[in-house]
Design an enzyme around this catalytic site. Structure first.
Site, PDB file in Angstrom:
ATOM      1  N   ASP A   1      -5.884  -6.740   5.123  1.00 46.61           N
ATOM      2  CA  ASP A   1      -7.068  -6.332   4.373  1.00 46.61           C
ATOM      3  C   ASP A   1      -7.868  -7.571   3.964  1.00 46.61           C
ATOM      4  O   ASP A   1      -9.085  -7.656   4.173  1.00 46.61           O
ATOM      5  CB  ASP A   1      -6.606  -5.553   3.131  1.00 46.61           C
ATOM      6  CG  ASP A   1      -7.765  -4.879   2.411  1.00 46.61           C
ATOM      7  OD1 ASP A   1      -8.828  -4.711   3.035  1.00 46.61           O
ATOM      8  OD2 ASP A   1      -7.601  -4.529   1.233  1.00 46.61           O
TER       9      ASP A   1
ATOM     10  N   LYS B   1       4.152 -14.492   5.148  1.00 43.86           N
ATOM     11  CA  LYS B   1       4.534 -15.444   4.100  1.00 43.86           C
ATOM     12  C   LYS B   1       6.060 -15.443   4.047  1.00 43.86           C
ATOM     13  O   LYS B   1       6.679 -15.242   2.997  1.00 43.86           O
ATOM     14  CB  LYS B   1       3.903 -14.997   2.761  1.00 43.86           C
ATOM     15  CG  LYS B   1       4.038 -15.987   1.636  1.00 43.86           C
ATOM     16  CD  LYS B   1       3.047 -17.126   1.696  1.00 43.86           C
ATOM     17  CE  LYS B   1       3.263 -18.085   0.536  1.00 43.86           C
ATOM     18  NZ  LYS B   1       2.469 -19.317   0.635  1.00 43.86           N
TER      19      LYS B   1
ATOM     20  N   ASP C   1      -1.548 -18.412   3.912  1.00 45.52           N
ATOM     21  CA  ASP C   1      -2.469 -19.322   3.213  1.00 45.52           C
ATOM     22  C   ASP C   1      -3.041 -20.347   4.181  1.00 45.52           C
ATOM     23  O   ASP C   1      -4.247 -20.623   4.211  1.00 45.52           O
ATOM     24  CB  ASP C   1      -1.807 -19.980   1.997  1.00 45.52           C
ATOM     25  CG  ASP C   1      -0.352 -20.335   2.216  1.00 45.52           C
ATOM     26  OD1 ASP C   1       0.221 -19.903   3.224  1.00 45.52           O
ATOM     27  OD2 ASP C   1       0.215 -21.059   1.377  1.00 45.52           O
TER      28      ASP C   1
ATOM     29  N   TYR D   1       0.813  -1.215   0.000  1.00 47.39           N
ATOM     30  CA  TYR D   1       0.000   0.000   0.000  1.00 47.39           C
ATOM     31  C   TYR D   1       0.847   1.266   0.000  1.00 47.39           C
ATOM     32  O   TYR D   1       0.302   2.365   0.028  1.00 47.39           O
ATOM     33  CB  TYR D   1      -0.931   0.028   1.213  1.00 47.39           C
ATOM     34  CG  TYR D   1      -2.090  -0.925   1.082  1.00 47.39           C
ATOM     35  CD1 TYR D   1      -1.879  -2.297   1.088  1.00 47.39           C
ATOM     36  CD2 TYR D   1      -3.391  -0.470   0.957  1.00 47.39           C
ATOM     37  CE1 TYR D   1      -2.933  -3.181   0.974  1.00 47.39           C
ATOM     38  CE2 TYR D   1      -4.445  -1.341   0.842  1.00 47.39           C
ATOM     39  CZ  TYR D   1      -4.218  -2.689   0.847  1.00 47.39           C
ATOM     40  OH  TYR D   1      -5.260  -3.557   0.726  1.00 47.39           O
TER      41      TYR D   1
END
Ligand code: NAD
Length: 370
Positions: free
Chosen positions: A252, A194, A228, A147
Site C-alpha cells: 500500500d 522487513k 526502508d 489488514y
C-alpha cells in the site's frame, strides 16, 4: 496484461478470466463510490463506451450513502452483482478514520478473495514528475498482513494489531508476480520485506518468494530488498526496478510512493484480481474536498478501465485508451488542475473521447505500431 498473467502459469489459470463472447455486451458491475467517485465513474464510463467494446453497466451503490438504507456500507446485492458478473469497475469509497464502519475496499478484496493487487506506475510525457523513465509494476498481497483487521485493546492504554502472514498467500502472490513478469516480458521480480526485524512473519514471506523464484530460475531474475532501503532506492534510482512483490501494508505504502514518482495519485490505476472475480479501481481515495466540483483527474480510473479491457481480452482497445490518455496529457490543453491544467473532469474525458474517435479512423494495426 492482467489476463495474460493469469494465463501464463504452468498450472491451471488461478485468476478470474471468464470466457467472453465478443458478440455480446460485457456486463460489468459499476460501483461509482463516493466523494469524487461518481464524477470519475461517469467520465470513465463514457471513455470506455467510446473504446469500441460494448458494455452493459450494472450500477450499484456502496459506501456511507447507503448505510441508512441497508445498515451496511456494502449491501449484499453489491457483492452478489460482482460475484455474478465476475468483473467490476469501482470508484473510491470513503473510510471513516478511527471508529465507524470497516473499509468497504478492504472488505470487498477479502470477501471476494481478490488476492492480488496490481498497480502499474509508468512515466508519461507531459507529466510534471522527477523522472521520465519509470516503469514499475507493484504486486501487493491483498488479503492478510495487518489488514486482517484483528485488533484489540490491552487494558485502557495499549492496543495490539495482529499481523498475519501465511505460506499459502505468500506463495500465491509471488507466483502471480512471476507469472505476470513472464507474460509481459518483464525481467526481474524484487521481493520487499522487513525480515531482519520481523523474522517469522516477513521471514516467511521472503522464504515463500524464494521458493517460488526457484521455479522461474533462468526466466525471471529474483532479488529482495528491505522495505526502508527499497523506499530510498526507488526515490534515487527507480529505473533499476521492474516488478515488485510485497505484503499488504508495504504494498500500500510503496505503491503510493511509486505513484508519486510518475505524477501523483491522479494517474495511478489498479486492479484487484482473484480466482472468482476482478475489481478495477484507482489507487487514490475519494478526495472529499473536490467532490462534486468537476475538478478531479479521471486518469487513474480510466487507466484502471484499460487494465479491465486487457483482462477481458481487448489489448488493442486497451492500448488505444492508454494512448489517447497519454496523448491528451502530453498535449496539455485539456488536463485537470493536478497536472497543471484548468480543465474539469468532464472536459478531460471529452478530449480523450475525441482522440479515440480520431484514432478509430486509423486502422488498428497502424495505430498500435505507431
Ligand atoms: P485521497 O487519495 O482521497 O486524496 C489525497 C489527495 O490526493 C487529495 O486531497 C487530492 O489532492 C489528491 N487526489 C487524489 N485523487 C485525485 C484525483 N483523481 N484527481 C486529483 N487529485 C487527486 O486520500 P485521502 O485523503 O487519504 O483519503 C480520502 C478517503 O478515501 C479516505 O476515507 C480513505 O480511507 C479513502 N480511500 C479509499 C480508497 C479506495 O476506495 N480504494 C483508497 C484510498 C483511500
Amino acid at each position: 496484461m492482467v489476463a495474460e498473467a493469469a494465463q501464463s502459469g504452468r498450472r491451471e489459470s488461478r485468476t478470474a478470466r471468464p470466457r467472453y463472447n465478443r458478440a455480446m455486451a460485457h456486463r460489468v458491475t459499476l460501483i461509482p463510490g463516493d466523494g469524487i467517485g461518481p464524477e470519475l465513474a461517469e467520465a470513465t464510463r463514457r471513455v470506455l463506451d467510446a473504446s469500441g467494446v460494448d458494455f452493459d453497466w450494472e450500477v450499484v451503490e456502496a459506501g456511507e450513502a447507503v448505510m441508512a438504507e441497508y445498515g451496511t456500507p456494502l449491501p449484499e446485492h453489491v457483492l452478489e452483482s460482482v460475484k455474478r458478473n465476475r468483473i467490476a469497475l469501482k470508484g473510491p469509497i470513503t473510510t471513516p478514520v478511527g471508529g465507524g464502519f470497516r473499509s468497504v475496499n478492504v472488505t470487498l478484496r477479502q470477501v471476494l478473495g481478490l488476492y492480488a493487487n496490481l498497480r502499474p506506475a509508468r512515466s508519461m510525457p507531459g507529466l510534471d514528475s522527477r523522472y521520465q523513465d519509470v516503469d514499475l509494476v507493484i504486486v501487493r498481497e491483498n488479503t492478510e498482513d495487518l489488514y486482517a483487521g484483528i485488533e484489540h485493546m490491552v487494558g485502557r492504554d495499549a492496543a495490539e494489531s495482529i499481523k498475519i502472514i501465511t505460506r499459502e498467500a505468500s506463495e500465491r502472490i509471488a507466483r502471480f508476480a512471476f507469472d505476470y513478469a513472464v507474460a509481459n516480458g518483464r525481467h526481474k521480480v524484487t521481493a520487499v520485506h522487513k525480515a531482519n526485524i520481523m523474522k517469522l512473519s516477513d521471514g516467511l514471506f521472503l522464504e515463500s518468494c524464494r521458493t517460488v523464484a526457484a521455479e522461474y530460475d533462468g526466466r525471471v531474475k529474483f532479488e529482495d530488498r528491505i522495505v526502508d532501503n527499497m523506499c530510498m532506492q526507488l526515490v534515487q534510482k527507480p529505473e533499476l526496478y521492474d516488478v515488485l512483490v510485497l505484503p499488504n501494508l508495504y504494498g500500500d505504502i510503496v505503491s503510493d510512493l511509486a505513484a508519486g514518482l510518475v505524477g501523483g495519485l491522479g494517474v495511478a490505476p489498479g486492479a484487484n484480481i482473484g480466482t472468482e472475480a476482478a475489481v478495477f479501481e484507482p489507487v487514490h481515495g475519494s478526495a472529499p474536498k473536490y467532490a462534486g466540483l468537476d475538478k478531479a483527474n479521471p486518469t487513474a480510473l480510466i487507466l484502471s478501465g484499460a487494465l479491465m479491457l486487457r483482462h477481458l481480452g481487448y489489448p488493442v482497445e486497451a492500448e488505444r485508451v492508454e494512448r489517447a490518455v497519454r496523448a491528451v496529457i502530453a498535449e496539455g490543453s485539456a488536463t485537470t488542475y493536478d497536472l497543471g491544467g484548468s480543465a474539469g473532469t468532464s472536459e478531460f474525458a471529452d478530449a480523450i473521447i475525441s482522440r479515440l474517435a480520431a484514432e478509430s479512423q486509423i486502422p488498428a494495426a497502424t495505430s498500435i505500431s505507431a
